[in-house]
Motif scaffolding. Structure first.
Motif, short mmCIF file in Angstrom:
data_model
loop_
_atom_site.label_atom_id
_atom_site.label_comp_id
_atom_site.label_asym_id
_atom_site.label_seq_id
_atom_site.Cartn_x
_atom_site.Cartn_y
_atom_site.Cartn_z
N ARG A 57 -13.51 -5.11 -8.33
CA ARG A 57 -13.39 -4.32 -7.78
C ARG A 57 -12.79 -4.95 -5.76
O ARG A 57 -13.87 -6.00 -6.08
N ALA A 58 -12.09 -4.59 -5.49
CA ALA A 58 -12.07 -4.94 -4.57
C ALA A 58 -13.01 -5.52 -3.21
O ALA A 58 -12.68 -6.15 -2.34
N LEU B 226 -2.73 -5.56 -8.69
CA LEU B 226 -3.35 -5.01 -8.09
C LEU B 226 -3.21 -3.32 -8.43
O LEU B 226 -1.65 -3.25 -8.84
N VAL B 227 -4.43 -2.48 -8.25
CA VAL B 227 -3.75 -1.22 -8.91
C VAL B 227 -4.56 0.22 -6.96
O VAL B 227 -6.33 -0.56 -7.25
N ARG B 228 -4.17 0.79 -7.32
CA ARG B 228 -4.62 1.31 -6.12
C ARG B 228 -5.10 2.36 -6.18
O ARG B 228 -4.82 3.18 -7.65
N THR B 229 -6.49 2.43 -6.30
CA THR B 229 -7.03 3.75 -6.37
C THR B 229 -7.81 4.92 -5.35
O THR B 229 -7.66 4.53 -4.61
N LEU C 293 -2.93 2.36 -14.63
CA LEU C 293 -2.77 1.81 -13.95
C LEU C 293 -2.49 3.13 -12.79
O LEU C 293 -2.28 2.65 -11.37
N ALA D 26 -10.84 6.56 -3.72
CA ALA D 26 -11.89 5.68 -2.96
C ALA D 26 -13.16 6.54 -4.07
O ALA D 26 -14.36 5.71 -4.74
N ARG E 38 2.65 6.77 -6.99
CA ARG E 38 1.28 7.40 -7.59
C ARG E 38 1.89 8.32 -8.42
O ARG E 38 2.25 9.55 -8.74
N GLY E 39 0.91 8.53 -9.86
CA GLY E 39 1.54 9.45 -11.21
C GLY E 39 2.49 9.03 -11.88
O GLY E 39 2.80 9.84 -12.16
N ARG F 255 -1.83 5.57 -18.25
CA ARG F 255 -2.53 5.75 -16.88
C ARG F 255 -3.68 5.19 -16.27
O ARG F 255 -4.20 5.50 -15.07
N HIS G 204 2.81 1.77 -3.11
CA HIS G 204 1.47 1.83 -4.58
C HIS G 204 1.31 3.16 -4.36
O HIS G 204 1.69 4.19 -4.93
N GLY H 103 0.83 -0.73 -0.30
CA GLY H 103 -0.15 0.43 0.77
C GLY H 103 0.66 1.08 -0.21
O GLY H 103 0.83 2.12 -0.80
#
Lengths: 459, 434
Positions: A411-412, A397-400, A209, A402, A201-202, A207, A197, A194
């Motif tokens: 989606r998780a 795994l991709v962190r987005t 990912l 909320a 970010r960015g 994009r 990631h 976490g």
């Protein structure tokens, strides 16, 4: 007019090139692929083609080995391994097993074997997917690998003979401890992931990912490792490209393989095979005792043709049928439980109030239909070749954020929901099994006078 | 307390379970090592061999949006440059004024710079990420006083200067994937500036060659998945079927036989089916019917489940017969290579992985722990069945009902009914003496 003549003149040259190009694409996408010339030699069973094909089949049939590890196997070991693997997969021609172990002969047979493997499944794609370069942080959402424990146990256990039950208790405790450790390590790994990631970010050029994975960050930290990764990636790209080429051109290969196949020598009464794998060979009144372990010399000598030839394979005692025993017992146990439950409920129903009257039959058919529909998915899953449409396989795994817009991907929270319900149902099963044990034990010891059994306090 | 014969299977199963746990733990440890190392300060790269990445000149042309210096950073850079220029002026003035003051100033600066350098990594990193404060310029001056003479030679204002951490002033600039304007400050301070992901991770950018290869890779995988369903594939499919048919007719065996792999795949399928049916049965049996309709529905469901189980059992018996008749075996390798069979038994439509989106660390941890929990429950259920099969007959067979048997009962009860975690107590009632 002139155009058509021109096209006809060009065609033979193209046709002559098409086959070698197709084979070149094939051998580029496979590991250790021989040249098109070797393929041609194999068709005419030239001896120099055989070793290359033994090597190729060995690499194809044991893909778990890392690249280059095949060199540590002797040619004889490779030959034996290939024969065993093909036999296990059901290769239909016996001529393969009769080839000598030193790997000096058999080019044509091996060519046929390769084509057989290619025809049955998308082999190049599967091999590529298995040894894929993993760029992201992946997690499996299905539990297919969780069922790794059922199956015949490895025979490499010391012949202890007698074991104390305390040893079993100790092993169970050790297992519990390992699971706790695993949980803790997993939590830590998720926390670290976490962080990584969110700190990157960015940074990703893609994009969708958005952030870097551990592999990608690692290649930035360690340039040498990054170069190796890049090389592997480029090699994989080359093989992928070759696989696409192969798919485009493979028709001409299959036409050529029909000419490689030997003319049939068997009586025509045995024609018309059925490919669905259905069992076409059944002796009536056969009562194979499922509890006994069949050895090689049972009365069930099946195939007459085989009996006429000397056994060319070592007669290994087959524990295969014995390995199915546990599942048979399990299904029988399940059937028994269901039967009991059904009988009890039907008796209760008959004795009970409901179920009389004219409006009853309409309601009954409606209910029957509803239940049928309810269980349709389950029924399909249990049939041959069926499966539940659950998400399978590894996922990146991709962190987005909320509130981010819905992009493609699972989606998780949904997965968590599914896992929670699965966990609840599995716990029910476990409790039931434990309850059964409790009842059984109570029955076994209950007859004894003079003893008081104090159960441990409930949870 | 001694168990015979069947104990081998029990121990083997438990050892299998322990081994698979250990394997998972090893993999996790590997990933943990890598992740921890990434989150610490990165060591400077030992090898400075040029990479196939573009040189410093081209960096300035195309910085990604994330690497473009924010106005804040530019402002800080401005302030620093002014401070440095002032320092140079002051220094020149001082040296002109005389030797007397210079040593004191120098000593003053030397005294302060180690102190500041000692706290350089956290302070500079904080400084790098923080807003411009009044204390910054003076600190900047003090720290940069020592290498002040080198400064006019450097291009301080070049965006994307490739100065890496740990570099001595005047050394060649190594090429790395990092574009980091803030590192200009650290190079000027000559402190080995540590790179931490937390503070500067957002400025990372993947090398060009890698980006190209990676996007080509995903494009090719996508193409590969889509060609599975095109029309030109049909001609090839027909040709393949013809070939397989011809192979079959030239084989030595009549009809078609089941291969060991096929049998094994079907057995696994039936195992999964058995579990699904058992789960569903569990649901129905624990459900509480409120009215007669629900009761009847429950009954019908159980009957339907019974029918399905019957069919599965029938199919399994067919497989057993096939195995015995065709003398299939030996069972491949004892333990089936998981990797060779795709999930669910049928080919994946997409060969490269799809995405799983999560929004917080908490979510990810919940997900992972639930997955482990489900896997653990699978294993526990399997072990429970194995233990039941081996231990219950043991208890019933042993006739002598003395203390050893009681101890055995107690141990078996704890293993089977409490997961080995709790024990029951057995009290013997003593007959009162007459």
């Amino acid at each position: 007019m002139g155009r058509r003549r021109r096209r006809r003149r060009v065609d033979p040259a193209d046709a002559a090139r098409a086959l070698p190009e197709a084979i070149a694409a094939l051998s580029q996408t496979l590991p250790a692929g021989p040249s098109p010339e070797t393929f041609r030699r194999a068709k005419f069973d030239r001896p120099e083609a055989a070793p290359a094909f033994w090597r190729l089949l060995f690499c194809v049939l044991s893909p778990q080995l890392p690249d280059g590890a095949s060199a540590s196997f002797s040619p004889e070991a490779q030959v034996r391994s290939v024969k065993l693997a093909l036999r296990t997969q059901g290769y239909p021609r016996r001529a393969l097993a009769q080839l000598p172990d030193d790997g000096s002969q058999g080019g044509r047979e091996l060519l046929l074997a390769l084509a057989w493997l290619l025809a049955r499944e998308p082999l190049p794609e599967r091999l590529l997917a298995q040894n894929r370069v993993q760029l992201g942080d992946e997690m499996h959402v299905c539990e297919c690998e969780a069922l790794a424990s059922p199956g015949p146990p490895a025979p490499s256990v010391e012949a202890d003979g007698c074991v104390d039950i305390r040893h079993l208790q100790w092993l169970m405790g050790k297992l519990r401890f390992r699971w706790r450790n695993l949980m803790a390590s997993q939590q830590e790994q998720c926390a670290l992931l976490g962080k990584i990631h969110s700190y990157t970010r960015g940074c990703h050029s893609d994009r969708s990912l958005g952030h870097l994975s551990v592999t990608e960050t690692e290649l930035l930290r360690d340039p040498e490792g990054g170069r190796q990764l890049l090389r592997r990636l480029q090699r994989e790209n080359a093989r992928l490209q070759a696989a696409l080429e192969w798919r485009r051109r493979e028709l001409v290969f299959w036409q050529w393989m029909m000419s490689v196949c030997p003319v049939t020598t068997l009586p025509s009464s045995w024609g018309g095979p059925d490919f669905s794998g259905a069992l076409a060979f059944r002796k009536p009144g056969l009562c194979a005792s499922l509890a006994s372990r069949p050895t090689g010399d049972t009365v069930l000598d099946a195939c007459p043709p085989e009996a006429s030839q000397p056994t060319f394979l070592p007669r290994i005692p087959t524990p295969a049928a014995g390995a199915l025993e546990p599942l048979v017992r399990e299904l029988q146990a399940l059937q028994g439980e269901l039967r009991e439950a059904v009988e009890a409920r039907r008796a209760a129903w008959e004795a009970g109030v409901g179920g009389r009257g004219p409006e009853w039959s309409a309601a009954r058919t409606a209910l029957r239909e509803a239940v049928g529909q309810d269980l349709a998915a389950l029924r399909r899953a249990c049939e041959r070749g069926g499966s539940l449409a659950q998400p399978h396989g590894p996922r990146r795994l991709v962190r987005t954020e909320a509130g981010a817009p819905r992009g493609p991907g699972l989606r998780a929270p949904e997965v968590i929901e599914a896992l929670r319900s699965r966990e609840a149902r599995l716990e029910v099963v476990l409790r039931r099994l434990q309850g059964q044990c409790r009842q059984e034990l109570a029955r076994l010891v209950g007859a004894l006078p003079g003893l008081v059994w104090i159960l441990p306090p409930g949870r | 307390m001694l168990l015979a014969g069947s104990s081998r299977r029990l121990v083997a199963e438990l050892r299998d379970a322990l081994d698979s746990c250990a394997e998972r733990q090893r993999q996790l440890e590997r990933s943990l090592r890598v992740s921890r190392r990434l989150l610490r300060a990165w060591e400077p790269a030992e090898t400075l061999a040029p990479e196939p990445t573009p040189g410093p000149e081209t960096n300035e042309e195309a910085p990604s949006a994330a690497c473009a210096p924010s106005p804040q950073d530019l402002k800080e850079l401005e302030l620093l440059t002014q401070a440095l220029e002032k320092a140079v002026r002051v220094r020149k003035g001082l040296s002109k004024a005389g030797e007397g003051d210079a040593p004191s100033l120098k000593s003053g600066s030397i005294a302060t710079s180690p102190a500041t350098r000692a706290s350089a990594p956290p302070s500079t990193s904080r400084r790098a990420g923080s807003r411009a404060s009044e204390t910054e310029p003076p600190r900047g001056i003090r720290q940069t006083r020592v290498p002040a003479k080198d400064l006019p030679e450097r291009r301080l204002l070049s965006v994307g200067d490739q100065a890496c951490m740990g570099q001595r002033a005047g050394a060649t600039k190594p090429e790395s994937g990092l574009r980091n304007e803030q590192i200009v400050l650290s190079a000027a301070s000559q402190a080995p500036e540590a790179f931490t992901l937390k503070d500067k991770g957002i400025l990372l950018q993947l090398p060009e060659a890698f980006r190209k290869a990676s996007s080509r890779n995903s494009r090719l995988w996508a193409q590969l998945s889509s060609t599975q369903t095109s029309d030109s594939v049909d001609a090839a499919t027909t040709a393949k079927m013809q070939f397989l048919q011809k192979m079959q007719t030239t084989s030595g065996w009549p009809g078609s036989r089941l291969s060991a792999t096929e049998v094994e795949a079907e057995v696994r399928h039936l195992q999964k089916a058995c579990l699904l049916l058992r789960l569903r049965m569990g649901e129905e049996l624990t459900a509480d019917p409120k009215d007669w309709m629900q009761e009847y529905r429950c009954l019908l469901t159980l009957e339907e489940l019974q029918a399905i189980v019957g069919q599965c059992l029938h199919r399994l018996r067919e497989l057993c017969t096939a195995v015995v008749e065709q003398q299939l075996g030996p069972w491949p390798e004892g333990r089936f290579p998981r990797a060779s069979l795709p999930c669910g038994g049928e080919a994946d439509p997409t060969w490269s992985p799809q995405l799983l989106l999560y929004s917080s660390t908490q979510e990810l941890q919940t997900l992972a722990s639930l997955r482990l929990r489900v896997a653990m429950l699978h294993q526990q259920i399997h072990l429970e069945k194995v233990l039941m099969a081996e231990l219950l007959p043991l208890v019933s067979k042993q006739e002598p009902l003395g203390p050893p048997w009681l101890a055995l009962c107690r141990a078996v009860h704890s293993l089977l009914c409490e997961g080995g975690q709790r024990f029951l107590t057995i009290l013997r009632e003593d007959k009162p003496a007459d």
